[in-house]
Enzyme design. Structure first.
Site, PDB file in Angstrom:
ATOM      1  N   GLY A 114      11.813  19.719 -50.911  1.00  0.00           N
ATOM      2  CA  GLY A 114      11.521  19.613 -49.486  1.00  0.00           C
ATOM      3  C   GLY A 114      10.812  18.318 -49.142  1.00  0.00           C
ATOM      4  O   GLY A 114      10.789  17.356 -49.918  1.00  0.00           O
ATOM      5  N   CYS A 115      10.179  18.323 -47.980  1.00  0.00           N
ATOM      6  CA  CYS A 115       9.715  17.081 -47.355  1.00  0.00           C
ATOM      7  C   CYS A 115       8.535  16.394 -48.040  1.00  0.00           C
ATOM      8  O   CYS A 115       8.276  15.232 -47.772  1.00  0.00           O
ATOM      9  CB  CYS A 115       9.356  17.350 -45.891  1.00  0.00           C
ATOM     10  SG  CYS A 115      10.790  17.763 -44.889  1.00  0.00           S
ATOM     11  N   PHE A 116       7.807  17.102 -48.900  1.00  0.00           N
ATOM     12  CA  PHE A 116       6.665  16.438 -49.553  1.00  0.00           C
ATOM     13  C   PHE A 116       7.087  15.591 -50.750  1.00  0.00           C
ATOM     14  O   PHE A 116       6.290  14.825 -51.299  1.00  0.00           O
ATOM     15  CB  PHE A 116       5.608  17.468 -50.002  1.00  0.00           C
ATOM     16  CG  PHE A 116       6.092  18.473 -51.011  1.00  0.00           C
ATOM     17  CD1 PHE A 116       6.201  18.141 -52.358  1.00  0.00           C
ATOM     18  CD2 PHE A 116       6.435  19.760 -50.617  1.00  0.00           C
ATOM     19  CE1 PHE A 116       6.655  19.070 -53.292  1.00  0.00           C
ATOM     20  CE2 PHE A 116       6.879  20.700 -51.544  1.00  0.00           C
ATOM     21  CZ  PHE A 116       6.993  20.345 -52.887  1.00  0.00           C
ATOM     22  N   PHE A 138       4.270  15.924 -46.762  1.00  0.00           N
ATOM     23  CA  PHE A 138       3.964  17.307 -46.342  1.00  0.00           C
ATOM     24  C   PHE A 138       5.243  18.128 -46.445  1.00  0.00           C
ATOM     25  O   PHE A 138       6.295  17.644 -46.053  1.00  0.00           O
ATOM     26  CB  PHE A 138       3.513  17.368 -44.871  1.00  0.00           C
ATOM     27  CG  PHE A 138       2.517  16.319 -44.471  1.00  0.00           C
ATOM     28  CD1 PHE A 138       1.226  16.330 -44.989  1.00  0.00           C
ATOM     29  CD2 PHE A 138       2.862  15.321 -43.566  1.00  0.00           C
ATOM     30  CE1 PHE A 138       0.304  15.364 -44.611  1.00  0.00           C
ATOM     31  CE2 PHE A 138       1.946  14.353 -43.182  1.00  0.00           C
ATOM     32  CZ  PHE A 138       0.658  14.371 -43.706  1.00  0.00           C
TER      33      PHE A 138
END
EC number: 2.3.1.74
Length: 393
Positions: A165-167, A375
């Site tokens: 994911g985005c982190f 994040f």
């Protein structure tokens, strides 16, 4: 001849200096959508034009997104050939997988080739490869495919990171730092490649969080080369990776979830993601910068994953950041949307280019120290302390 001790072996294995970013490359698909036109296109292609109230809501989301355009591999032709991808919940994983297992490594190759060219060394000197994607899963993975596409040595040591994911733009730098500093002479190729073909789906009025994703996500790949003790006759250091940490935020279970299903990858967001991040960000900053003696968050340069405009606005407000601090971050959000793990590497690239264009003293907007934040699901936060390098005139 005396036997070599374990301590001597360990010392010989380790680099002398810190891990350093030596080159950056980025790539996007050729196809793009403008945010102003996207609501009409999206509701037409998903055959949802009868949902007029929902379309108005989606239009407001797009207007508030601070995004100007996004690149997408999915064209109108591809979506017309795969109508199940345009439904909200229709079995479509096979079709999505068929796209991403080919396109994710291909886009990654474009970014990696640019980074290798800038680096200036032969690709045979790449010792490690980290490949990261939230788009699709396969065996052998994208790391293997990229090794073949680029013609890297078969003995390159590979790490494949799926479904982070985005982190994960922070995660890959943390891992690259450990590899570069603990293996003398290592040169680590890091690639993040993201394609929204796994997450694209039609609208439904019972799940507005899914619609938020449709308004924000875009496609892109970014690559960096990381190594310690650069050979400055050839290599051009850009940023030192001084420290790297990861933490799970308190009371954030279920704030961002992704689930791989027959219908593709479904995303679920709680409304208070920006609040959870802004409430906890100062703790991460204090832990990272306390040892260096820095407590003024305007005295450092900023690379923050642009999950969405609300996150950036609340972080800015909470830390009393000057508007220009998130300039590079907001620029990438505007021109590309949220490209998940690749975003922070795009922002690094944007920052070093702007600094050179504007004649700044360092790659960090003239400042010495900076932070890179990722994040994502968990809520997980990655915090990387960066040190800029002087820009030679």
């Amino acid at each position: 001849m005396a036997a070599v001790t374990v301590e001597e072996i360990r010392k010989a294995q380790r680099a002398d200096g810190p891990a350093t970013v030596l080159a950056i490359g980025t790539a996007t698909p050729a196809n793009y959508v403008t945010q102003a036109d996207y609501p009409d296109y999206y509701f037409r292609i998903t055959k949802s034009e009868h949902m007029t109230d929902l379309k108005e809501k989606f239009k407001r989301m797009c207007d508030k997104s601070m995004i100007r355009k996004r690149y997408m591999h999915l064209t109108e032709e591809i979506l017309k050939e795969n109508p199940n991808m345009c439904a909200y919940m229709a079995p479509s994983l096979d079709a999505r997988q068929d796209i991403v297992v080919v396109e994710v490594p291909k886009l990654g190759k474009e970014a990696a080739a640019k980074a290798i060219k800038e680096w200036g060394q032969p690709k045979s000197k790449i010792t490690h490869l980290i490949f990261c994607t939230t788009s699709g899963v396969d065996m052998p993975g994208c790391d293997y495919q990229l090794t073949k596409l680029l013609g890297l040595r078969p003995s390159v040591k590979r790490f494949m990171m799926y479904q982070q994911g985005c982190f994960a733009g922070g995660t890959v730098l943390r891992l690259a730092k450990d590899l570069a500093e603990n293996n003398r002479g290592a040169r680590v190729l890091v690639v993040c490649s993201e394609i929204t073909a796994v997450t694209f789906r039609g609208p439904v009025d019972t799940h507005l969080d899914s619609l938020v994703g449709q308004a924000l996500f875009g496609d892109g790949a970014a690559a960096v080369i990381v190594g310690a003790d650069p050979d400055e006759s050839i290599e051009r250091p850009l940023y030192q990776l001084v420290s790297a940490a990861q933490t799970i935020l308190p009371d954030s279970d279920g704030a961002i979830d992704g689930h791989l299903r027959e219908v593709g990858l479904t995303f679920h967001l709680l409304k208070d993601v920006p609040g959870l991040i802004s409430k906890n960000i100062e703790k991460s900053l204090k832990e990272a910068f306390g040892p260096i003696g820095i407590s003024d968050w305007n005295s450092i340069f900023w690379i923050a994953h642009p999950g969405g405009p609300a996150i950036l606005d609340q972080v800015e407000e909470k830390l009393e950041l000057k508007e220009e601090k998130l300039r590079a971050t907001r620029h990438v959000l505007s021109e590309y949307g949220n490209m998940s793990s690749a975003c922070v590497l795009f922002i690094l690239d944007e920052m070093r280019k702007k600094c050179a264009e504007e004649g700044m003293a360092t790659t960090g907007e003239g400042l010495e120290w900076g932070v890179l934040f990722g994040f994502g699901p968990g809520l997980t936060v990655e915090t990387v302390v960066l040190r800029s390098v002087p820009i030679k005139a």
